[in-house]
Write an enzyme that holds these catalytic residues in place. Structure first.
Site: not given
Lengths: 199, 298
Positions: A37-39, A91
């Site tokens: 989900a970060h990517r 992050e």
């Protein structure tokens, strides 16, 4: 050490007053996001696509929850934190681009994230590893699930929480990192332990 | 001759499902007490906060019969099979079927993944999963122990083939270095199983099985009991503390085991167990009577 109860959206000012070792509880909206989900969120940002949720002032929880569906309603069964170091890759950009104010996970994060937290005003809240029932209890409602194609643990869950915590501030917005401090002290203790054991 | 009813697959299946449910929702008495004592004795504020959360989570899990941690582990069974018990050949099958049923009923997180295709079987069974350690003992009863083993603490287990010349000193240094390297990763406070000798595979097997010995039972060998205490104090002098946030309680206990070794080898294995040190045992007698050994069952 002080205890703070924060409500989302959390302001930069709110995070600047926190110091390592403080305890926080969060009420409002948090999202879960792991590696995938970060990517994807960062890809969206690069392609100037709008995220399904406005993340400004929210908290991101490193967690792959167990969620079940009952009568068409999602219920979070267990939601302990996962190891945060994997998200060190993303992050700093995540904080910079989306203005999230609290990162929740276990095990701490590295220098790059610590620097971004200082620069943009965010903190890392350590949640007790394995305390999955405690976390689930504070989750009052699943507002939505986005990017479910990533799979249940990797999807972006938008959760309504009430007094989610206790979270120990382990990285503050002033460049302090409790895990690094502990590591330094542990390293110092090593020789003393060797001596005592006669090794 | 009266038929021995131990062969009843259903009893074994039911007992194993119950053991899995007990193990993941309620810690054994000795672990509970050790965590409560840790909370009283911890001096660091951050460490105390973590232990309080652990205790609250533990109570809540027990009360609501919910798994205390979302990682319900890979399932390992230890079976002490009475040589006179009949139907032992059915036990392996019953334990696999119980694992499948418990995965749905408790529920457990599916944790059996093919290492080549990365496919999760979805029911916690697979090649050598659940693994069953067999021991043939005298008598006609069967004792089954389950250890659901979490991944975080498994990832820091280490085997060292140290030089025999270093001997016990080398062993102590290896344990201290291993605990320091592990840091916050295995969700401390941990239990350490330390085993020396035997060969590479046997050392790790013994280290892991040592985690099953209750925390309030020191080693019956006084020299090893002393070594356990020494390693316990050393690990708790590192300052890692609960969840690696700093403090004096890094381990709840250290359990030492050993086997004789090859003159040229000195294998040392360190197995970690997280604070959610889950295990449950029951004995099935030849008359079908079931006695739960680690948990109160009403």
């Amino acid at each position: 050490m002080a205890t703070y109860k924060l409500k989302t959206p959390i302001s930069e000012e709110d995070t600047r007053k926190l110091k390592v070792n403080d305890i926080i509880y969060i009420t409002g909206t948090i999202i879960t996001a792991r590696d995938a989900a970060h990517r994807r969120a960062l890809e969206f940002h690069r392609e100037k696509k709008k995220l399904p949720v406005n993340l400004q002032g929210l908290a991101v929880f490193h967690c792959g929850p167990i969620v079940k569906k009952e009568n068409d309603k999602w219920i979070v069964v267990a939601a302990g934190p996962t190891t945060s170091t994997r998200m060190d890759l993303f992050e700093d950009e995540f904080i910079k681009n989306f203005k999230i104010r609290v990162v929740i996970g276990k095990g701490g994060m590295g220098k790059k994230t610590t620097k971004a937290m200082k620069q943009y005003g965010a903190v890392y809240g350590a949640f007790t590893g394995g305390a999955a029932v405690l976390a689930a209890k504070a989750i009052k409602n699943v507002k939505s699930v986005e990017w479910y194609d990533l799979g249940m643990p990797e999807a972006l869950w938008v959760l309504e929480v009430e007094e989610f915590g206790p979270l120990t501030v382990a990285i503050d917005a002033h460049g302090n990192n409790l895990f690094e401090d502990v590591q330094k002290k542990v390293e110092e203790s090593r020789q003393k332990i060797y001596q005592k054991l006669g090794v | 001759m009266e038929e021995n009813i131990l062969i009843n697959e259903k009893i074994v299946d039911d007992v194993a499902v119950k053991l899995l449910q007990l193990a993941v929702t309620e810690l054994p008495r000795d672990v509970k007490e050790a965590l409560q004592r840790a909370y009283r004795e911890e001096e660091s504020e951050a460490g105390k906060t973590q232990l309080k959360a652990i205790l609250d989570n533990m109570e809540l899990a027990e009360k609501t019969r919910t798994p205390m941690c979302q990682d319900t582990g890979v399932i390992i069974f230890y079976v002490k099979a009475g040589a006179q018990a009949k139907g032992l050949d059915k036990i392996g099958y019953a334990l696999r079927s119980a694992t499948r049923r418990a995965t749905k009923e408790v529920p457990l997180r599916p944790n059996a993944v093919d290492p080549f295709t990365q496919k999760n079987t979805g029911d916690n069974t697979g090649r050598f999963v659940p693994f069953i350690h067999w021991e043939i003992v005298p008598g006609d009863s069967v004792e089954i122990t389950v250890m659901p083993k979490g991944g975080g603490s498994e990832n820091v287990c280490v085997l060292g083939m140290i030089s025999p010349g270093q001997g016990v000193k080398g062993l102590k240094k290896f344990v201290v270095d291993t605990v320091i390297n592990a840091g916050a990763k295995p969700c401390p406070p941990n239990i350490l199983g330390v085993a020396v000798g035997g060969g590479a595979d046997i050392a790790m097997k013994l280290a892991k099985a040592a985690l099953l010995r209750p925390l309030d039972e020191p080693n019956p060998n006084p020299d090893l009991a002393k070594l356990e205490k020494e390693l316990y104090e050393a690990a708790n002098s590192t300052g890692i503390g609960p969840m690696g946030l700093g403090g004096k309680i890094t381990v709840l206990g250290v359990k030492v085991e050993y086997a004789h070794r090859h003159p040229a080898s000195y294998p040392v294995a360190v197995a970690f167990q997280c604070w959610a040190a889950r295990r449950a045992s029951a004995r099935i007698s030849s008359d079908g009577k079931v006695e739960y050994l680690t948990h109160k069952v009403t």
